[in-house]
Design an enzyme around this catalytic site. Structure first.
Site, PDB file in Angstrom:
ATOM      1  N   ALA A 111       0.778  -1.308   0.069  1.00 35.78           N
ATOM      2  CA  ALA A 111       0.006   0.030   0.026  1.00 35.78           C
ATOM      3  C   ALA A 111       0.772   1.190   0.068  1.00 35.78           C
ATOM      4  O   ALA A 111       0.202   2.391  -0.473  1.00 35.78           O
ATOM      5  CB  ALA A 111      -0.946  -0.007   1.301  1.00 35.78           C
ATOM      6  N   ALA A 112       2.113   1.175   0.310  1.00 39.80           N
ATOM      7  CA  ALA A 112       2.851   2.588   0.634  1.00 39.80           C
ATOM      8  C   ALA A 112       3.192   3.147  -1.007  1.00 39.80           C
ATOM      9  O   ALA A 112       3.280   2.284  -1.668  1.00 39.80           O
ATOM     10  CB  ALA A 112       4.019   2.404   1.354  1.00 39.80           C
ATOM     11  N   LYS A 116      -3.259   4.446  -3.692  1.00 42.85           N
ATOM     12  CA  LYS A 116      -4.488   3.679  -3.972  1.00 42.85           C
ATOM     13  C   LYS A 116      -5.437   3.598  -2.790  1.00 42.85           C
ATOM     14  O   LYS A 116      -6.407   3.571  -2.832  1.00 42.85           O
ATOM     15  CB  LYS A 116      -3.990   2.406  -4.781  1.00 42.85           C
ATOM     16  CG  LYS A 116      -3.463   2.625  -6.120  1.00 42.85           C
ATOM     17  CD  LYS A 116      -2.994   1.222  -6.777  1.00 42.85           C
ATOM     18  CE  LYS A 116      -2.591   1.846  -8.123  1.00 42.85           C
ATOM     19  NZ  LYS A 116      -1.295   2.187  -8.254  1.00 42.85           N
ATOM     20  N   CYS A 232       2.925  -1.105 -12.494  1.00 42.72           N
ATOM     21  CA  CYS A 232       3.325   0.006 -13.324  1.00 42.72           C
ATOM     22  C   CYS A 232       4.264  -0.321 -14.037  1.00 42.72           C
ATOM     23  O   CYS A 232       5.376   0.578 -14.462  1.00 42.72           O
ATOM     24  CB  CYS A 232       3.458   1.392 -12.536  1.00 42.72           C
ATOM     25  SG  CYS A 232       4.897   1.136 -11.429  1.00 42.72           S
TER      26      CYS A 232
HETATM   27  N1  SAM Z   1      -0.173   0.820  -4.081  1.00 41.02           N
HETATM   28  C1  SAM Z   1       0.928   2.109  -3.841  1.00 41.02           C
HETATM   29  C2  SAM Z   1       0.368   3.245  -3.953  1.00 41.02           C
HETATM   30  O1  SAM Z   1      -0.579   3.268  -4.776  1.00 41.02           O
HETATM   31  O2  SAM Z   1       0.759   4.281  -3.510  1.00 41.02           O
HETATM   32  C3  SAM Z   1       2.213   1.600  -4.462  1.00 41.02           C
HETATM   33  C4  SAM Z   1       2.651   0.351  -4.295  1.00 41.02           C
HETATM   34  S1  SAM Z   1       4.331  -0.011  -4.957  1.00 41.02           S
HETATM   35  C5  SAM Z   1       3.794  -0.315  -6.391  1.00 41.02           C
HETATM   36  C6  SAM Z   1       4.609  -1.583  -4.225  1.00 41.02           C
HETATM   37  C7  SAM Z   1       4.772  -1.930  -2.775  1.00 41.02           C
HETATM   38  O3  SAM Z   1       5.024  -3.173  -2.487  1.00 41.02           O
HETATM   39  C8  SAM Z   1       6.019  -0.810  -2.267  1.00 41.02           C
HETATM   40  O4  SAM Z   1       5.566   0.073  -1.351  1.00 41.02           O
HETATM   41  C9  SAM Z   1       7.084  -1.833  -1.846  1.00 41.02           C
HETATM   42  O5  SAM Z   1       7.647  -1.496  -0.614  1.00 41.02           O
HETATM   43  C10 SAM Z   1       6.081  -2.993  -1.508  1.00 41.02           C
HETATM   44  N2  SAM Z   1       6.872  -4.355  -1.645  1.00 41.02           N
HETATM   45  C11 SAM Z   1       8.037  -4.752  -1.455  1.00 41.02           C
HETATM   46  N3  SAM Z   1       8.455  -6.266  -1.619  1.00 41.02           N
HETATM   47  C12 SAM Z   1       7.143  -6.571  -1.029  1.00 41.02           C
HETATM   48  C13 SAM Z   1       6.846  -7.855  -0.724  1.00 41.02           C
HETATM   49  N4  SAM Z   1       7.848  -8.860  -1.015  1.00 41.02           N
HETATM   50  N5  SAM Z   1       5.713  -8.280  -0.644  1.00 41.02           N
HETATM   51  C14 SAM Z   1       4.696  -6.868  -0.490  1.00 41.02           C
HETATM   52  N6  SAM Z   1       5.005  -5.989  -0.686  1.00 41.02           N
HETATM   53  C15 SAM Z   1       6.269  -5.513  -1.073  1.00 41.02           C
END
Ligand code: SAM
Length: 446
Positions: A111-112, A116, A232
């Site tokens: 989510a970070a 979204k 993305c």
């Molecule tokens: N949904 C967010 C937004 O709209 O602001 C963007 C999300 S970003 C595309 C993907 C996120 O997945 C990152 O914040 C990242 O730190 C996290 N991530 C990295 N490795 C991961 C893992 N193994 N499992 C789940 N999340 C992971």
């Protein structure tokens, strides 16, 4: 722009005769967008106050383009107040496809920083539950701060591994979003780091990780629920191939139409999925909607043990100094120094890396209890006992966001919201004609 040769070859193979149009986009600046936060502001007010013209995007009714030559809007008072979120336009497509409805339970698994999640919260309209999870702890803090800024009351923010979280919350959610970590090819126009980190090996390793995250996500979804997968990036390995492999591992899921107007159908026989390229008016996104067969209500929550009389009394005392109406009959939880007002129907939060649930009403400071910034961010000015509403161009508003004290009428006493053109942005405490500033130090302007 210097793009990796192997990336260009792959895009040429993918796009064929559209490749020159794709490449030409890299000669112009990236597209800029903002998303209205209807929890705090109206479109009319945003249009009036925003310094640039806003054009609708095809990806969400809440999302707007603004001119590429415009200043970044992050320093505007309405941004501090949570009236809008800066978001690349096509990034709004995944939540439009997810289509959460008020009252539902929604999990945003990756989510970070919260683009979204804040959009999901807007569509839930304060009813139901948003669970926003981010595995990287430092990024989860940014997520929490964005949810607070946008005035979200009905969210849980956690930092937990997807497999641990989803097995603990089996069948709990009506909808799950996996906006997966990816090779970020759709970020190339605005993020040199994504270009530098790109390799075919990276694409392959992202695809493996995406499959694992999706396999975890299914556990959290109730039968009949909806899973949206988005990235993305453009690589087929991370998009259609990830979805095809998922469908063969999970025969109880079917691919559904995303209902998106923007972009174009996905490739390789997965026409129900959606692809957005820069020539479609977005930097780049892929969205797939997967339905879990069957039908069952979401798993029941677990009402927390009632808060002690002293917790409720402390929360009520602070609440009554801030609001005209009484404290709602919702569960309260004492977490460290803070007292949280929880949404109904939560599961047990233990062991899931929960940073925050609901709204932090107040914080104990020795024998006193003080209201929290998030309480004011999630409130409406007209519900407060005291509110100082300042025009967007007023020097007092700039001074408040800078951390300074303000003059107020001599008879004002106690906690007072501070609003930017009717949108709450923080609070202070009035006495003797002065408002002592309680805008959090980490958020103040320089
Ligand atoms: N949904 C967010 C937004 O709209 O602001 C963007 C999300 S970003 C595309 C993907 C996120 O997945 C990152 O914040 C990242 O730190 C996290 N991530 C990295 N490795 C991961 C893992 N193994 N499992 C789940 N999340 C992971």
């Amino acid at each position: 722009m210097n793009l990796p040769q192997a990336f260009l070859q792959r895009m040429q193979a993918l796009l064929g005769e559209e490749f020159p149009a794709f490449l030409a986009c890299y000669d112009s600046p990236h597209l800029r967008g903002i998303r209205l936060n209807p929890l705090k502001c109206t479109e009319e007010k945003l249009r009036e106050a925003f310094p640039f013209p806003l054009e609708p995007t095809p990806f969400s009714p809440l999302s707007f383009y603004y001119p590429a030559q415009g200043e970044k809007p992050g320093a505007l008072p309405l941004h501090h107040a949570g009236a809008f979120y800066s978001q690349e336009p096509s990034a709004a497509s995944a939540v439009t496809a997810l289509a959460p409805r008020p009252g539902e339970r929604v999990l945003d698994l990756c989510a970070a920083p919260g683009g979204k999640s804040t959009q999901i919260a807007a569509l839930l309209g304060g009813e139901g539950l948003l669970w926003s999870n981010e595995v990287v702890r430092s990024r989860a803090n940014v997520l929490l701060s964005n949810l607070e800024r946008m005035g979200v009351r009905n969210a849980v923010v956690s930092s937990c591994r997807p497999d641990v979280l989803c097995s603990a919350l089996g069948g709990f959610f009506d909808r799950v979003l996996v906006d997966a970590p990816c090779s970020g090819e759709g970020m190339f126009r605005r993020d040199g780091q994504a270009v530098a980190e790109w390799s075919e090996e990276h694409v392959r390793s992202c695809a493996v990780r995406q499959g694992a995250i999706l396999d975890s996500a299914v556990q959290a979804l109730r039968p009949g629920g909806t899973l949206v997968y988005s990235t993305c990036t453009f690589s087929p390995e991370e998009n259609e191939e990830t979805v095809s492999a998922f469908l063969s591992r999970h025969p109880d899921f079917t691919l559904g139409e995303t209902g998106l107007a923007g972009g174009r159908p996905g490739f390789f026989g997965l026409g129900e999925t959606r692809r957005i390229f820069p020539m479609d008016g977005g930097e780049g996104h892929f969205v797939a909607l997967l339905r879990r067969q069957g039908e069952a209500p979401a798993a029941a929550g677990e009402e927390p043990a009632p808060a002690s009389a002293s917790t409720r009394a402390a929360a009520r005392e602070v609440w009554d100094t801030v609001f005209r109406a009484p404290l709602p009959e919702l569960p309260l939880l004492e977490a460290g120094e803070r007292i949280l007002l929880l949404p109904r129907g939560l599961p047990s939060l233990r062991g899931l890396g929960v940073l925050r649930a609901g709204v932090a009403v107040c914080e104990r400071k020795g024998r006193r209890c003080e209201p929290c910034h998030s309480l004011f961010m999630a409130a409406r000015p007209q519900k407060l006992r005291l509110c100082l509403d300042l025009p967007l161009d007023s020097p007092q508003l700039a001074a408040f966001l800078h951390g300074e004290e303000l003059d107020v009428p001599a008879q004002w006493r106690g906690y007072c919201g501070v609003a930017a053109a009717g949108v709450l942005t923080g609070f202070g405490k009035c006495s003797g004609g002065r408002l002592k500033n309680r805008y959090p130090k980490g958020l103040r302007t320089l």
